[in-house]
Motif scaffolding. Structure first.
Motif, PDB file in Angstrom:
ATOM      1  N   ALA A  68      37.756  38.524  21.563  1.00  0.00           N
ATOM      2  CA  ALA A  68      36.609  39.377  21.912  1.00  0.00           C
ATOM      3  C   ALA A  68      36.996  40.534  22.823  1.00  0.00           C
ATOM      4  N   GLY A  69      38.201  40.502  23.346  1.00  0.00           N
ATOM      5  CA  GLY A  69      38.645  41.567  24.234  1.00  0.00           C
ATOM      6  C   GLY A  69      38.859  41.056  25.643  1.00  0.00           C
ATOM      7  N   MET A  70      39.174  41.971  26.526  1.00  0.00           N
ATOM      8  CA  MET A  70      39.465  41.573  27.901  1.00  0.00           C
ATOM      9  C   MET A  70      39.007  42.656  28.864  1.00  0.00           C
ATOM     10  N   LEU A  71      38.800  42.227  30.073  1.00  0.00           N
ATOM     11  CA  LEU A  71      38.524  43.144  31.174  1.00  0.00           C
ATOM     12  C   LEU A  71      39.807  43.256  31.981  1.00  0.00           C
ATOM     13  N   ARG A  72      40.017  44.402  32.576  1.00  0.00           N
ATOM     14  CA  ARG A  72      41.217  44.588  33.408  1.00  0.00           C
ATOM     15  C   ARG A  72      40.784  45.023  34.799  1.00  0.00           C
ATOM     16  N   PHE A  73      41.472  44.484  35.790  1.00  0.00           N
ATOM     17  CA  PHE A  73      41.098  44.675  37.179  1.00  0.00           C
ATOM     18  C   PHE A  73      42.319  44.979  38.050  1.00  0.00           C
ATOM     19  N   THR A  74      42.109  45.755  39.098  1.00  0.00           N
ATOM     20  CA  THR A  74      43.087  45.818  40.174  1.00  0.00           C
ATOM     21  C   THR A  74      42.895  44.542  40.988  1.00  0.00           C
ATOM     22  N   HIS A  75      43.827  44.248  41.871  1.00  0.00           N
ATOM     23  CA  HIS A  75      43.695  43.066  42.730  1.00  0.00           C
ATOM     24  C   HIS A  75      42.389  43.109  43.517  1.00  0.00           C
ATOM     25  N   GLU A  76      42.086  44.250  44.098  1.00  0.00           N
ATOM     26  CA  GLU A  76      40.875  44.379  44.910  1.00  0.00           C
ATOM     27  C   GLU A  76      39.618  44.191  44.062  1.00  0.00           C
ATOM     28  N   GLU A  77      39.619  44.738  42.858  1.00  0.00           N
ATOM     29  CA  GLU A  77      38.462  44.582  41.966  1.00  0.00           C
ATOM     30  C   GLU A  77      38.290  43.118  41.550  1.00  0.00           C
ATOM     31  N   LEU A  78      39.405  42.435  41.286  1.00  0.00           N
ATOM     32  CA  LEU A  78      39.328  41.031  40.889  1.00  0.00           C
ATOM     33  C   LEU A  78      38.785  40.172  42.017  1.00  0.00           C
ATOM     34  N   ALA A  88      35.353  38.087  41.699  1.00  0.00           N
ATOM     35  CA  ALA A  88      35.303  36.652  41.970  1.00  0.00           C
ATOM     36  C   ALA A  88      34.301  36.319  43.072  1.00  0.00           C
ATOM     37  N   ALA A  89      34.262  37.134  44.109  1.00  0.00           N
ATOM     38  CA  ALA A  89      33.289  36.915  45.188  1.00  0.00           C
ATOM     39  C   ALA A  89      31.862  37.079  44.670  1.00  0.00           C
ATOM     40  N   GLY A  90      31.674  38.043  43.785  1.00  0.00           N
ATOM     41  CA  GLY A  90      30.342  38.312  43.237  1.00  0.00           C
ATOM     42  C   GLY A  90      29.828  37.204  42.344  1.00  0.00           C
ATOM     43  N   VAL A  91      30.706  36.516  41.653  1.00  0.00           N
ATOM     44  CA  VAL A  91      30.268  35.431  40.783  1.00  0.00           C
ATOM     45  C   VAL A  91      30.347  34.083  41.490  1.00  0.00           C
TER      46      VAL A  91
END
Length: 72
Positions: free
Chosen positions: A52-62, A66-69
């Motif tokens: 289905a695809g993927m999302l890509r993140f910088t370390h800070e975004e990840l 994670a904190a948001g979920v």
């Protein structure tokens, strides 16, 4: 280089599951991998539907994601 233009073919993903879930039939798992040639960049995809695809993140975004979920 835009992290979305990096070819992820053949990259090994590792499974991350909520709580103690490590079984194939668990619903709350994702897969994560380093983006090749991009230190501190990560790709995240659905373990049940990797095509289905993927999302890509910088370390800070990840970390923010994670904190948001609520995983941190």
């Amino acid at each position: 280089m835009d992290i979305y233009t990096v070819d992820m073919t053949g990259v090994s993903f590792r499974r991350l599951c909520g709580g103690n879930q490590q079984e194939e039939n668990q619903e709350s798992c994702v897969e994560i991998a380093d983006v090749p040639g991009q230190p501190g960049m990560f790709a995240l995809r659905d373990s049940k539907n990797p095509a289905a695809g993927m999302l890509r993140f910088t370390h800070e975004e990840l970390v923010g994601f994670a904190a948001g979920v609520g995983t941190l």
